[in-house]
Design a protein around this motif. Structure first.
Motif, short mmCIF file in Angstrom:
data_model
loop_
_atom_site.label_atom_id
_atom_site.label_comp_id
_atom_site.label_asym_id
_atom_site.label_seq_id
_atom_site.Cartn_x
_atom_site.Cartn_y
_atom_site.Cartn_z
N THR A 329 0.77 -1.29 -0.07
CA THR A 329 -0.05 0.03 -0.15
C THR A 329 0.67 1.14 0.03
OG1 THR A 329 -1.69 -1.21 1.31
CG2 THR A 329 -1.86 1.08 1.15
N GLN A 390 -0.31 0.60 -13.25
CA GLN A 390 -1.62 1.03 -12.74
C GLN A 390 -1.76 0.91 -11.35
OE1 GLN A 390 -3.79 2.70 -14.74
NE2 GLN A 390 -4.93 3.02 -12.78
N ARG A 391 -1.41 -0.24 -10.92
CA ARG A 391 -1.30 -0.67 -9.36
C ARG A 391 -0.75 0.42 -8.59
NH1 ARG A 391 -5.58 -2.56 -6.60
NH2 ARG A 391 -4.93 -3.96 -4.96
N SER A 393 0.08 3.36 -9.47
CA SER A 393 -0.41 4.74 -9.53
C SER A 393 -1.60 4.90 -8.63
CB SER A 393 -0.59 4.87 -11.13
OG SER A 393 0.51 4.78 -11.84
N ASP A 394 -2.27 3.66 -8.54
CA ASP A 394 -3.59 3.68 -7.66
C ASP A 394 -3.03 4.25 -6.32
OD1 ASP A 394 -5.00 3.52 -9.71
OD2 ASP A 394 -5.34 1.16 -9.53
N GLN A 397 -1.87 7.56 -5.73
CA GLN A 397 -2.57 8.75 -5.57
C GLN A 397 -3.09 8.49 -3.98
OE1 GLN A 397 -5.88 7.97 -8.19
NE2 GLN A 397 -6.94 10.00 -7.92
N GLN A 398 -3.34 7.40 -3.56
CA GLN A 398 -4.08 7.16 -2.15
C GLN A 398 -2.95 7.68 -1.25
OE1 GLN A 398 -4.88 3.01 -1.53
NE2 GLN A 398 -6.19 3.04 -3.42
#
Length: 1213
Positions: A329, A390-391, A393-394, A397-398
């Protein structure tokens, strides 16, 4: 139940057709039912178990088939004939006629399949059935598990495996079921069943074994037996899961943290095996996350999202290193395939750009990651690059959305050559620190209200350098600093540094004094938690200062014992800083609070790090790097002590036996591990050990300890006793020196150094550390974790056994139970508590709150009323056999034993009550019986003593009725009507007889209760006449009009206030009816025309009532009243109950004020005792000896065969 249609190839194989029509067939599995189908049925049943057939769960099924087709479809199955018959009848009534209309067989098949799927969808909608992650095959296994072992829904199955269980010398092929709290095995072989249930919390040893006969086997040991399982398809997977579940159980015993399922798991993939459950995936994810966090020293709440193979471009040697990328995370991490080659940690809070680079044959599928400190990391050979980017980047962003405050700590190591810049703190932190200091001063009554607060590491403030000290030591220290700065410039700064073998070499050579605090933060991972929790420490200091508890008291006691030889802790500034850090952590983690040795470690941390940094280093130390070390029972240190003994047996076998005989290892190792050698080595040498520990972890301590033993092997072998051996080791450790240290010498005398012999030759700390790596560097972290698990089982179970012995030793003098009986009762008591922790209860209390390992032994396990009821019915001789009123009797007993009124009883209170019933004399038992009914409260219960045939224990307590029970007149009327209608039939019934003993006990009970009634009535008359005289003197007019109804008022608020009658209804006039004598009751009742019984005192508007109780309905619930109340009122003619309808043993007793309790009626214990002593039968009953051992054995057997909710492991051997 209806199932989604599935095609069946052979409809007749192993199934028997019981019903059939043109479209549907109802079948039963061969071997199911009473007959078992002979030999063929036994073989089928065995095959079903071995092959894990669905027919084990559902032995009935319904098939669909069109007349001209050979293809069958299963549309329903059932576990019982009743269930499958309901489905069959529905099909005949609703579908048969409809299907005859269709002409095309394909249309019929489509219609039937659609209809069944519609029924399933409608059922799921109406019953709110939610789709879960478990596969259909695993759901069948769950049903089988619950059916075979009687487990409730709260017991979650994790996975099941095919294996053999060795029962004696015979292997039994079957299935091993692993649930959250139990390990279960079931086998069915030619009609013979074998069941085994073991609680994880009872396992003392779990290990893989390999012999010539059993190359792959798992041995599960409990206190009473050993169980061996073999022939696993995948023994490694099975054993890892068993280890994990046993660890969870040990954790629950240790700190009372139960298992909570992770609901945020990803959905099942198409390639997921059929037998994998959501819980299994949850546990697998936990295990991977734990290894990931331990490898990279990440915060304990970090969850691994995934990992993939890749290569990393390393600019310092211009190479592509093969390894694994881990994404979670908040972090991206990398470790090389060759363990020590390179590792990397990239916090997402530091990342600015993640982008895909151009692919080439030389660099396929590259990804570039840039950070704020202008470092760029290039990963290549990524299999699924698009998804990975993509993972990340997600997650990025969080992470960006969570950042509110950015610290510059990560770049401070080489931001400047100036020493002050490395150790400076922000003005905000200084201000908060001062506030915390002033609060601490007020709380602890410091004389000086303006104690300065340290804003830098204490070492920088107390470093003493005289001109003559400028010597080669300082030059060497300068070279060390320069080497580290060059390394940082080449390998990166802060968290994102490339960590290589060269980094390790620099650590082994010693970290410079100026950079020690920063690098400790970096290598321990504490810098991550500090960066993500800005202001946390200051808030904690503000909240904790001014509070006082046991932890702060212990902290105050040890403050001046923390490195007292160092000048930093010889004044109030250092003491105040130490107080704030220790107190803040005690409030952060109340489970640990404060433990001795924390003060020594924390004082060293404060010397090299600022206050907040020292706090987060302490967090990393206590919660991640040395888990469970600093709790009240130092479990972690005891576990590592066992690991050290195991390592000593492997690496220094010639010394191990000698050390075991002397008992030295267990004595010395505890202080070595708890203080990281800080308490046994000179300070300037011990900090080098701390340097290596923060970089490499606990393996450094094991290596160093083994090297110390190896260096003194000859002296230890010649030692005559443990004192001499400890002196040898003490002198050796005290001689360890750090010749490179620029610090002034700090006096250090080892506590074990007591001889006056020649001083031991000096030992260089760097050579000692280097030697430990050369000789014992092969010790791996994963091997240590494996050993820790094995030792954790042993240590925690030893602690549990010690707790049991201490509890028994404490109360054995207070009771007549033997030690063995007390131990057996303690096991049952503890198991009842654990069961409530596993599956919860209906009592409303939280089971986990009732177990606190930090409490004294007697208070660690406590049970509430719900658990007490289960033990009461099994162990207490007064528990009614028929169980009709056992709950109410258990409630009274529980209230009596609950001395402090917290709705929980400990083992001492439990034994005190059981001891009276099993070993008390007649007076003690009667006194206990009397006290049980002296319970204050509005809900007063009435004990009615009667005789239950075939149940001697039921003679005393058999019927209880609460005052708010339904109106008994309704049942009396029904009984009256039934008597008139079926009088002839009643005459044909056989007579009901009693044996002589029961009849004698019955008459004795009736006699005593009647005698007590009369005593209470006589006392009431005296009391009533006195009160009436006082009332008449106070208000003569009111006394004339109100009479005894005065207490109740015109609208009585008693429990039995009559309903359904208006206030204006006429009431029957009162008629005298004093206390009835036993012989004259029939005459009095025969003169009555209605159940309406009236008081002798006139009432104007109060509700008139009376009470009907039988001879045996005379036991008082409290000292207030002993009667069951029947409300009075007007009745219609057809509702009248004639006097001949009431039995001759009914006693008529009046009620003073309608529906309220008769407060004047009372008896004393002396009256109760004297009345019982008049009847020999009751005396013999109470003096009857109780077979305690038989009751304990029965309780264990009940658990063993599964008659209660709990299936206890230790009894299933």
């Amino acid at each position: 139940m209806w199932v989604h249609p599935e095609e069946v190839l052979q409809a007749g194989a192993l199934w028997i057709t019981e019903r059939a029509n043109p479209y549907f067939i109802l079948q039963k599995r061969k071997g199911h039912g009473d007959g078992r189908g002979g030999l063929a049925g036994l073989l089928v049943g065995t095959l079903d178990v071995v092959l894990d057939s669905s027919a084990r769960v559902a032995p009935y099924r319904i098939l669909y088939q069109t007349p001209d087709s050979l293809i069958y479809w299963i549309i329903a199955h059932g576990c019982s004939r009743k269930e499958i018959t309901e489905h069959w009848e529905w099909l005949e009534q609703n579908l048969l006629q409809t299907l005859s209309i269709f002409e095309n067989e394909n249309d019929i098949t489509t219609f039937v399949k659609g209809k069944v799927q519609g029924i399933i969808a409608e059922y799921n909608k109406n019953h709110d059935v939610k789709e879960d992650d478990d596969t259909d095959k695993f759901k069948e296994a769950i049903c089988t598990f619950r059916k075979l072992f009687g487990m409730p829904e709260e017991e979650k199955l994790v996975n099941y495996y095919s294996c053999s269980y060795w029962k004696g010398r015979v292997p039994r092929q079957g299935w091993l079921y692993l649930s959250i709290n139990h390990i279960c095995f079931y086998s069915y072989l030619l009609g013979k069943e074998a069941k085994l249930v073991i609680r994880w919390a009872d396992i003392t040893q779990l290990e893989k074994s390999a012999t010539l006969l059993l190359p792959d086997a798992v041995k599960v040991s409990t206190r009473l037996a050993e169980h061996v399982f073999s022939v696993f398809l995948n023994i490694n997977e099975t054993f890892k899961l068993m280890e994990q579940l046993a660890n969870i159980a040990m954790r629950q015993l240790l700190d009372n943290k139960g298992f909570e399922q992770d609901r945020s798991l990803p959905k099942l993939k198409r390639k997921t095996p059929k037998k994998v459950s959501a819980l299994k995936r949850d546990l697998d994810a936990r295990a991977k996350s734990e290894r990931y966090r331990a490898l990279f020293r990440l915060p304990k709440d970090e969850k691994l999202d995934g990992h993939t193979g890749c290569t990393l471009w390393t600019p310092f040697n211009k190479m592509h290193i093969l390894g694994q990328m881990f994404v979670s995370t908040n972090y991206i991490c990398f470790t090389s395939k060759e363990e020590t080659l390179c590792s990397l940690i990239i916090p997402l809070r530091e990342v600015t750009i993640v982008e895909k680079a151009d692919s080439s044959n030389f660099l396929p599928s590259p990804v570039s990651i840039s950070t704020k400190n202008r470092m760029t990391f290039l990963f290549a050979n990524l299999k699924d690059r698009d998804f990975l980017v993509q993972r990340i980047s997600d997650f990025l962003q969080q992470t960006t959305s969570k950042i509110y405050f950015e610290r510059e700590t990560t770049g401070s190591v080489n931001s400047s050559d100036d020493e002050g810049s490395l150790l400076s703190s922000s003005p905000q932190r200084s201000s908060l620190g001062s506030e915390g200091s002033s609060e601490g001063e007020r709380q602890f009554n410091l004389n000086d209200n303006s104690v300065p607060t340290a804003t830098q590491a204490l070492m920088t403030m107390y470093r003493r350098r005289s001109p003559e000290e400028f010597n080669p030591k300082l030059a060497k220290e300068f070279l060390k600093e320069q080497a580290w700065k060059n390394h940082i410039a080449e390998y990166g700064q802060g968290v994102c540094m490339y960590r290589t073998e060269k980094t390790k070499d620099l650590v082994l050579k010693g970290i410079p004094e100026n950079m020690r605090g920063e690098l400790w933060l970096l290598f321990s991972g504490a810098i991550n938690e500090m960066a993500t929790h800005p202001g946390y420490y200051e808030d904690l200091v503000e909240k904790s200062m001014g509070k006082y508890n046991l932890a702060t008291e212990e902290i105050e006691r040890d403050l001046h014992r923390s490195l007292p030889e160092h000048p930093a802790f010889q004044n109030e500034m250092g003491i105040a800083a130490l107080r704030r850090v220790l107190t803040a952590y005690a409030f952060r983690n109340p489970n640990i609070g404060y433990c001795q040795a924390m003060n020594i470690v924390t004082s060293v941390l404060l010397l090299y790090a600022k206050e907040e940094e020292a706090f987060w280093l302490l967090v990393a130390l206590c919660e991640r790097m040395l888990p469970d070390y600093y709790n009240t029972r130092v479990v972690g240190a005891l576990v590592d002590q066992g690991v050290f003994e195991e390592l000593a047996r492997e690496y220094v076998p010639e010394l191990y036996d000698c050390m075991q005989d002397l008992g030295v290892i267990s004595t010395i190792s505890l202080s070595w591990f708890l203080t990281l050698f800080l308490s046994v080595m000179p300070f300037e040498s011990a900090v080098v050990v701390v340097d290596c520990f923060f970089y490499e972890g606990i393996k450094v301590i094991f290596q160093l300890a083994l090297n110390v033993l190896h260096a003194n092997i000859h002296q230890l072998l010649g030692a005559k006793d443990d004192g001499e051996a400890m002196t040898v080791l003490g002198r050796y450790l005290d001689s360890v020196t750090n010749k490179d240290s620029t610090l002034p010498p700090i006096p250090h005398l080892h506590s074990l150094l007591t001889d006056d012999g020649d001083p031991h030759p000096e030992v260089d700390i760097f050579k000692l550390v280097r030697s430990s790596y050369e000789k014992f560097g092969s010790i791996r972290a994963d091997v240590i974790e494996q050993m820790r698990f094995k030792q954790r089982l042993r240590v925690i179970q030893t602690i549990e056994d010690t707790t049991k012995r201490n509890v028994v030793r404490t109360i054995v003098t207070e009771t007549a139970f033997s030690i063995d009986e007390l131990e057996e009762l303690y096991v049952l008591f503890k198991e009842e508590h654990l069961t409530s922790c596993y599956w919860g209860g209906t009592g409303g209390s939280n089971p986990t709150e009732r177990h606190d390992p930090s409490l004294p032994y007697l208070e660690q396990y406590r049970i509430d009323l719900e658990q007490f009821r289960g033990l009461f019915s099994l162990l207490f001789p007064w528990a009614p056999v028929n169980g009709a009123h056992a709950d109410l009797l258990a409630l009274r007993f529980f209230r009596l034993l609950d001395h402090n009124g917290d709705s929980l009883i400990n083992f001492r209170e439990f034994i005190s009550g059981l001891s009276v019933l099993c070993h008390g004399d007649l007076t003690e038992k009667l006194k206990l019986l009397y006290k049980m009914h002296v319970i204050p409260g509005k809900c007063v219960c009435v004990c009615v003593c009667t005789v239950h045939r075939g149940s001697p224990e039921g003679n005393l307590y058999s019927l209880y009725a609460k005052l708010h029970t339904p109106d008994y007149r309704h049942y009396l009327r029904l009984w009256n009507q039934g008597t008139k209608n079926k009088l002839d039939n009643m005459k044909d019934l056989p007579k009901l007889n009693q044996d002589a003993q029961e009849q004698e006990l019955y008459h004795a009970t009736a006699t005593v209760t009647s005698l007590l009634l009369e005593m209470g009535e006589v006392g009431k008359l005296f009391c009533h006449s006195k009160d009436q005289e006082e009332q008449d003197q106070d208000d003569p007019e009111e006394a004339k009009t109100s009479g005894p109804a005065r207490d109740g008022g015109t609208k009585p608020e008693g429990v039995f206030q009559q309903r359904g009658q208006g206030e204006g209804k006429e009431e029957s006039q009162a008629r005298p009816c004093g206390p009835a004598k036993r012989d004259g009751r029939g005459e009095q009742l025969s003169a009555m025309e209605d159940i309406q019984l009236e008081d002798s005192s006139p009432k104007d508007t109060g509700t008139s009532s009376s009470m009907l109780i039988s001879d045996d309905e005379t036991k008082d619930d409290t000292s207030m009243s002993s009667y069951s109340v029947l409300s009075g009122g007007s009745h219609e003619l057809d509702d009248k109950l004639q006097c001949e309808d009431i039995n001759d043993d009914t006693v008529l007793v009046r009620s003073e004020n309608g529906t309220s309790i008769d407060k004047d009626w009372a008896i004393t214990f002396e009256q109760f005792l004297a009345s019982v002593l008049t009847e020999q039968a009751l005396v013999l009953y109470f003096e009857k000896p109780v077979e305690v051992a038989a009751r304990i054995t029965n309780a264990k057997n009940v658990r063993k065969v599964g008659c209660s909710l709990l299936l206890v492991a230790t009894f299933s051997g």
